[in-house]
Design an enzyme around this catalytic site. Structure first.
Site, PDB file in Angstrom:
ATOM      1  N   LEU A  50      21.805  -6.420   5.950  1.00  0.00           N
ATOM      2  CA  LEU A  50      22.784  -5.387   5.642  1.00  0.00           C
ATOM      3  C   LEU A  50      24.010  -5.767   6.459  1.00  0.00           C
ATOM      4  O   LEU A  50      23.913  -5.943   7.671  1.00  0.00           O
ATOM      5  CB  LEU A  50      22.239  -4.009   6.038  1.00  0.00           C
ATOM      6  CG  LEU A  50      23.002  -2.784   5.560  1.00  0.00           C
ATOM      7  CD1 LEU A  50      23.147  -2.765   4.040  1.00  0.00           C
ATOM      8  CD2 LEU A  50      22.307  -1.513   6.013  1.00  0.00           C
ATOM      9  N   ASP A  51      25.138  -5.952   5.785  1.00  0.00           N
ATOM     10  CA  ASP A  51      26.342  -6.417   6.469  1.00  0.00           C
ATOM     11  C   ASP A  51      26.673  -5.561   7.681  1.00  0.00           C
ATOM     12  O   ASP A  51      26.377  -4.366   7.708  1.00  0.00           O
ATOM     13  CB  ASP A  51      27.550  -6.394   5.510  1.00  0.00           C
ATOM     14  CG  ASP A  51      27.406  -7.392   4.387  1.00  0.00           C
ATOM     15  OD1 ASP A  51      26.801  -8.444   4.599  1.00  0.00           O
ATOM     16  OD2 ASP A  51      27.904  -7.087   3.288  1.00  0.00           O
ATOM     17  N   MET A  52      27.352  -6.176   8.633  1.00  0.00           N
ATOM     18  CA  MET A  52      27.746  -5.495   9.859  1.00  0.00           C
ATOM     19  C   MET A  52      28.579  -4.247   9.549  1.00  0.00           C
ATOM     20  O   MET A  52      28.442  -3.229  10.214  1.00  0.00           O
ATOM     21  CB  MET A  52      28.553  -6.481  10.712  1.00  0.00           C
ATOM     22  CG  MET A  52      28.569  -6.138  12.161  1.00  0.00           C
ATOM     23  SD  MET A  52      29.265  -7.506  13.094  1.00  0.00           S
ATOM     24  CE  MET A  52      30.610  -6.645  13.862  1.00  0.00           C
ATOM     25  N   SER A  54      28.394  -2.386   6.922  1.00  0.00           N
ATOM     26  CA  SER A  54      27.672  -1.445   6.073  1.00  0.00           C
ATOM     27  C   SER A  54      26.673  -0.683   6.943  1.00  0.00           C
ATOM     28  O   SER A  54      26.305  -1.138   8.014  1.00  0.00           O
ATOM     29  CB  SER A  54      26.926  -2.178   4.958  1.00  0.00           C
ATOM     30  OG  SER A  54      27.855  -2.844   4.115  1.00  0.00           O
TER      31      SER A  54
END
Length: 186
Positions: A50-52, A54
């Site tokens: 999960l992107d930083m 997000s």
């Protein structure tokens, strides 16, 4: 006697700005927050990323087969995202999201997409940048792929950049009753 080899599944509500890994392999002297500041369970690893920038549900497990089943697109495990986007998204743009969007790395698979009322969520830290002249709205997007920054790229491709992105569910696992920065066992 307890079975220490039983599969463990951890549901973690990843806060904004936290890396989806236990160590920061970034630049020398970098001190970005990682999972190790929140989860102290030996032998569990993230199933997917999960992107930083997000927030939301990140699953961790000690079971390699389960980890690949959750993370691998070939298993088509649905992932539900709540996205706050710039502007008011029209029906035609929603239909493009539903059919699939052409991105630089090819066409996305069909998605479920619907406009939703603003969800009741925790405040984001830091808050999104609000621009008085530009309205925003929320959509719920269910995808079965997991390309790099896919939801953000899909909303941008239809002219509505994502301002805030929260992964609410993966398969049957959801964020229900899990505060940011906390976790529970499934």
């Amino acid at each position: 006697m307890s079975n220490h080899n039983a599969p463990q599944i951890i549901l973690f509500n990843k806060p904004f700005g936290v890396l989806s890994q236990f160590t920061d392999k970034g630049t020398e002297g970098s001190s970005r927050p990682t999972l190790s500041q929140y989860i102290n369970i030996p032998g569990v690893y993230p199933a997917g990323r999960l992107d930083m920038d997000s927030e939301g549900l990140l699953l961790l497990t000690n079971d390699g087969r389960l980890q690949s089943h959750i993370a691998e697109p070939k298993y088509k495990m649905p992932k539900i995202y709540l996205a706050q986007v710039e502007g008011h998204i029209a029906d035609a743009e929603m239909n493009i999201l539903r059919r699939g969007v052409m991105l630089k790395d090819g066409m996305t698979k069909a998605a479920k997409a619907e406009r939703i009322d603003p969800p009741i969520l925790w405040p984001r830290n830091p808050p999104i940048r609000v621009r008085q002249s530009i309205p925003d709205c929320w959509i719920k997007l269910t995808i079965t792929e997991g390309r790099n920054r896919q939801v953000r790229r899909m909303t941008a491709a239809v002219g509505h950049p994502t301002l805030r992105l929260v992964r609410w569910a993966i398969g049957d696992w959801t964020l229900d009753n899990i505060e940011p920065g906390t976790w529970k066992q499934a």
